[in-house]
Design a protein around this motif. Structure first.
Motif, short mmCIF file in Angstrom:
data_model
loop_
_atom_site.label_atom_id
_atom_site.label_comp_id
_atom_site.label_asym_id
_atom_site.label_seq_id
_atom_site.Cartn_x
_atom_site.Cartn_y
_atom_site.Cartn_z
N GLU A 174 42.77 39.90 6.06
CA GLU A 174 41.79 40.64 6.85
C GLU A 174 41.18 39.75 7.89
O GLU A 174 40.03 39.88 8.27
CB GLU A 174 40.72 41.25 5.94
CG GLU A 174 41.34 42.20 4.95
CD GLU A 174 40.46 43.37 4.62
OE1 GLU A 174 39.69 43.80 5.48
OE2 GLU A 174 40.55 43.84 3.48
N SER A 196 37.67 41.71 0.66
CA SER A 196 37.17 43.07 0.43
C SER A 196 38.10 43.68 -0.61
O SER A 196 39.19 43.17 -0.84
CB SER A 196 37.21 43.89 1.73
OG SER A 196 38.46 44.53 1.86
N GLN A 198 39.97 46.07 -0.45
CA GLN A 198 40.78 47.03 0.31
C GLN A 198 41.97 47.61 -0.48
O GLN A 198 42.08 48.82 -0.63
CB GLN A 198 41.26 46.39 1.60
CG GLN A 198 42.00 47.35 2.53
CD GLN A 198 41.14 48.50 2.98
OE1 GLN A 198 39.95 48.36 3.21
NE2 GLN A 198 41.73 49.68 3.09
N LYS A 201 40.99 49.69 -3.61
CA LYS A 201 40.41 51.03 -3.43
C LYS A 201 41.49 52.00 -2.99
O LYS A 201 41.46 53.18 -3.35
CB LYS A 201 39.20 51.01 -2.49
CG LYS A 201 39.43 50.64 -1.05
CD LYS A 201 38.11 50.83 -0.28
CE LYS A 201 38.19 50.35 1.15
NZ LYS A 201 36.96 50.62 1.89
N ARG A 220 34.41 35.42 2.43
CA ARG A 220 35.26 35.03 3.56
C ARG A 220 34.94 33.60 3.96
O ARG A 220 33.79 33.27 4.24
CB ARG A 220 35.05 35.99 4.75
CG ARG A 220 35.55 37.38 4.41
CD ARG A 220 35.47 38.38 5.53
NE ARG A 220 35.72 39.70 4.94
CZ ARG A 220 35.60 40.87 5.55
NH1 ARG A 220 35.23 40.91 6.81
NH2 ARG A 220 35.84 41.99 4.91
N GLN A 234 29.11 44.38 0.40
CA GLN A 234 29.50 45.59 1.13
C GLN A 234 29.22 46.83 0.29
O GLN A 234 29.30 46.78 -0.93
CB GLN A 234 31.01 45.58 1.43
CG GLN A 234 31.43 44.58 2.49
CD GLN A 234 32.87 44.81 2.94
OE1 GLN A 234 33.67 45.43 2.25
NE2 GLN A 234 33.19 44.31 4.12
N HIS A 458 41.85 46.27 13.05
CA HIS A 458 41.02 46.50 11.86
C HIS A 458 41.66 45.79 10.67
O HIS A 458 41.19 44.76 10.24
CB HIS A 458 40.81 47.98 11.63
CG HIS A 458 39.84 48.29 10.53
ND1 HIS A 458 38.58 47.76 10.50
CD2 HIS A 458 39.96 49.04 9.42
CE1 HIS A 458 37.96 48.18 9.41
NE2 HIS A 458 38.77 48.95 8.73
N HIS A 459 42.71 46.33 10.12
CA HIS A 459 43.55 45.63 9.15
C HIS A 459 44.90 46.33 9.07
O HIS A 459 45.04 47.43 9.60
CB HIS A 459 42.85 45.47 7.79
CG HIS A 459 42.33 46.73 7.18
ND1 HIS A 459 43.09 47.85 7.00
CD2 HIS A 459 41.09 47.05 6.74
CE1 HIS A 459 42.36 48.80 6.44
NE2 HIS A 459 41.14 48.34 6.29
N GLY A 496 32.49 49.78 9.15
CA GLY A 496 33.75 50.05 9.83
C GLY A 496 34.80 50.48 8.83
O GLY A 496 34.74 50.10 7.66
N GLY A 497 35.73 51.29 9.29
CA GLY A 497 36.79 51.72 8.39
C GLY A 497 37.88 52.42 9.15
O GLY A 497 37.91 52.40 10.39
N ARG A 500 44.04 55.56 6.48
CA ARG A 500 45.07 54.59 6.11
C ARG A 500 46.48 55.14 6.27
O ARG A 500 46.69 56.35 6.22
CB ARG A 500 44.90 54.18 4.63
CG ARG A 500 43.49 54.05 4.13
CD ARG A 500 42.69 53.00 4.86
NE ARG A 500 41.36 52.89 4.22
CZ ARG A 500 40.37 52.19 4.72
NH1 ARG A 500 40.50 51.54 5.87
NH2 ARG A 500 39.21 52.14 4.09
N ILE A 542 35.70 53.38 4.38
CA ILE A 542 34.77 52.63 5.24
C ILE A 542 34.06 51.61 4.38
O ILE A 542 33.99 51.77 3.15
CB ILE A 542 33.75 53.60 5.89
CG1 ILE A 542 32.93 52.92 7.00
CG2 ILE A 542 32.81 54.20 4.84
CD1 ILE A 542 32.19 53.92 7.88
N ALA A 543 33.57 50.55 4.99
CA ALA A 543 32.70 49.62 4.28
C ALA A 543 31.52 49.26 5.18
O ALA A 543 31.69 49.06 6.38
CB ALA A 543 33.48 48.35 3.90
N1 ASP Z 1 37.98 46.71 4.03
C1 ASP Z 1 37.45 46.95 5.33
C2 ASP Z 1 36.49 45.81 5.70
O1 ASP Z 1 36.09 45.04 4.85
C3 ASP Z 1 36.70 48.23 5.45
C4 ASP Z 1 37.58 49.43 5.32
O2 ASP Z 1 38.57 49.57 6.05
O3 ASP Z 1 37.24 50.28 4.48
O4 ASP Z 1 36.11 45.69 6.84
#
Ligand code: ASP
Length: 600
Positions: A174, A196, A198, A201, A220, A234, A458-459, A496-497, A500, A542-543
């Motif tokens: 991330e 996170s 991620q 979840k 991090r 978060q 984002h990721h 942000g989120g 997926r 989202i987080a």
């Molecule tokens: N895991 C993401 C973050 O930490 C948030 C997400 O996409 O739900 O920014």
């Protein structure tokens, strides 16, 4: 119980009652025949009084031995005060002391335990447990507690299930470095602490949990910047069978609920702004919309257009080299600032020329109140042009135009900083005012010149907009937009989120674009891609950065006071003194060899 009441509880209606209070000595005032002690606990301060002729003489002697921060138990009767203190809720009463008991003595604290303490940051952090006795710090943590409770109440009401995910995991990419933990039982192998939850979840969605949340620590190992914590919290959420619209509505609901229940503020529906507009009008993807001062482009060579044509141009052809050579000339109008002095303008020029901001210079135009117009580029531009600029920027008499020029991205960034600085100078960034919005349609990918490859903005689990998948296939990677969103409050990205990817092939393709070999992608994320083959529902989440959200609600700049035991700017906990070395034995057991070169 050692006490009948807390130190914040007694009022006039209790007058005459026999009570027992416990707490810390805030102050002692000894006037000879009369002695007061302010006794403090979490709930407040209550005045104790000893009066000659009323209290026994031994009590005076005993009380004169007390120092600040002694822990006492006092018994006595509640009485109406002669001189009331309307600054504290217990200010109408005092306790006529009949018995005093020292529960514990205390050394003189290294700083005074008061709202405005004399203790510097370092000292306060070293003795954080004493700092936490101070009301402002305690109130910040009480606010955090309420935020957490209300978050749970709202999400529970929306059928979210709180699930704990593991802390010892494998790295998830991330964008930051992982903290790692050596495994004693598996020589040479390491866990990573989650940046996170991620992937977990998302797996819970495959498991059919439908709605998940967690108030969770994330880690991090980033280069330290002011006010960034290596471990932070978060509010992490994920939902199934939803569209982006559902997520926006659900979490707009969360933030409205928090404002309502924690601050008693009703906030309006959140406006939505595209990433492209945020960049164009504010130069940043997290605009502070407490004030307008939008950007106006006076010249823009759009590099996105194949013909490189000039879209707007109110500045070219006058031989001003700075503007002639610029990709972008863009400005803001500062209301009522035409009368800025030379010194103030020099300050602003210095401000934008600082290396962190990196502009080469600042052009200004004064739209004077008397109707005249003067600029720092009068040599090149006549009144007609300057008026044209003022008109384009919506400026009138009394306003000051501030203009930057250069390469588009850099110039936008610099003007964004200048806009914030002007907002600050004009008092437009009031901490008790809140302006919330969604920023949408982020690019899916961004190119890193240095690394020479594309990165997920984002990721890697973020889905492209379905209508942009053709662009992805055509290789126009920079133009692909993501189903990704940020919530911004007062210029801070609080959450942000994204929606997926839930299809194995698309996920695999995404890893390919990000430069993973097939092997690597499978090694790192095989579990997730395999899960996508067992009936993964469409999902997204989202987080929210919980520490930051709390500090915003608290109207504070720093997040430190909203964390009970924070780390300092160097990532150290100076109270427990860590990070610290460990013994050779421990290292051996962990199969870790440390490069000792240069050390003792
Ligand atoms: N895991 C993401 C973050 O930490 C948030 C997400 O996409 O739900 O920014």
């Amino acid at each position: 119980m050692l006490r009948t009441h807390t130190c914040g509880e007694l009022r006039l209606q209790h007058a005459g009652q026999a009570v027992a209070l416990c707490g810390w000595v805030q102050t002692i005032r000894d006037k000879g025949g009369i002695l007061w002690i302010d006794l403090r606990d979490r709930y407040g301060v209550t005045q104790l009084i000893l009066e000659e002729g009323v209290a026994r003489p031994e009590l005076f002697e005993q009380a004169r031995q007390f120092g600040r921060e002694f822990v006492l138990r006092a018994e006595g009767k509640v009485a109406e005060r002669a001189a009331k203190n309307d600054k504290i809720p217990t200010g109408d009463v005092e306790i006529r002391v009949e018995r005093l008991e020292v529960l514990n003595s205390a050394k003189v604290p290294p700083f005074t335990i008061e709202d405005n303490t004399d203790g510097g940051e370092d000292l306060r952090m070293k003795y954080r447990y004493l700092d936490l006795r101070r009301s402002p710090v305690r109130r910040s943590l009480e606010l955090r507690h309420r935020m957490a409770q209300q978050t749970r109440a709202y999400l529970d009401g929306q059928h979210f299930i709180e699930v704990e995910t593991p802390v010892l995991i494998k790295s998830t990419p991330e964008g930051a470095r992982d903290f790692v933990v050596p495994s004693r039982m598996n020589p040479g192998e390491f866990y990573a602490l989650p940046q996170s939850p991620q992937t977990f979840k998302q797996l819970l969605m495959v498991s059919g949990f439908d709605r998940y949340f967690q108030i969770v620590k994330c880690f991090r190992d980033e280069d330290l910047r002011a006010d960034r914590q290596p471990e932070f919290t978060q509010i992490d959420c994920e939902m199934s069978f939803i569209t982006q619209e559902d997520i926006l509505n659900t979490f707009e609901g969360l933030v409205k609920h928090l404002f309502r229940t924690v601050k008693g503020i009703e906030i309006a529906d959140l406006p939505r702004m595209s990433y492209a507009d945020a960049m164009k009008y504010y130069g940043i993807d997290k605009p502070d919309t407490r004030f307008e001062m939008r950007f106006t482009e006076l010249k823009h060579h759009s590099t996105n257009l194949p013909s490189q044509e000039t879209v707007v141009d109110l500045v070219s052809g006058k031989n001003f080299p700075v503007f002639e050579d610029a990709e972008l000339v863009v400005g803001i109008a500062a209301k009522g600032c035409a009368e800025y002095t030379r010194k103030q303008l020099d300050e602003l020029t210095e401000f934008v020329k600082r290396p962190q901001i990196g502009a080469k210079g600042l052009v200004y135009v004064r739209c004077n109140a008397d109707g005249t117009i003067k600029s720092s580029v009068d040599k090149f531009y006549g009144e007609a042009e300057l008026r044209g600029w003022a008109q384009a920027m919506g400026a009138g008499p009394g306003d000051l135009l501030l203009i930057l020029a250069g390469e588009a991205n850099k110039t936008r960034k610099a003007l964004a900083e200048l806009r914030l600085e002007m907002g600050e100078r004009l008092g437009l960034r009031d901490k008790s005012k809140y302006s919330c919005l969604w920023v949408l349609d982020f690019p899916l990918l961004e190119y890193d010149e240095e690394a020479g490859r594309w990165f997920a903005m984002h990721h890697p689990f973020t889905s492209p907009k379905p209508e942009d998948i053709a662009l992805l296939d055509a290789g126009s990677l920079g133009a692909v937009r993501a189903n990704a969103y940020d919530m911004v409050i007062n210029g801070v990205e609080v959450g942000g989120g994204s929606i997926r990817i839930y299809n194995r092939d698309l996920q695999e393709k995404m890893f390919g674009i990000l430069g993973f070999s097939r092997e690597e992608a499978r090694r790192q994320f095989g579990f997730l891609m395999e899960a996508f083959e067992y009936g993964a529902p469409p999902h997204g989440g989202i987080a929210f950065g919980f520490d930051r959200l709390c500090s915003l609600f608290g109207g504070a700049d720093s997040i430190r006071d909203f964390i009970a035991f924070p780390k300092n700017n160097a990532g150290r906990d100076v109270m427990i003194d860590t990070p610290a070395t460990i013994s050779d034995e421990q290292l051996k057991e962990l199969h870790v060899r440390v490069a000792t070169e240069g050390k003792k």
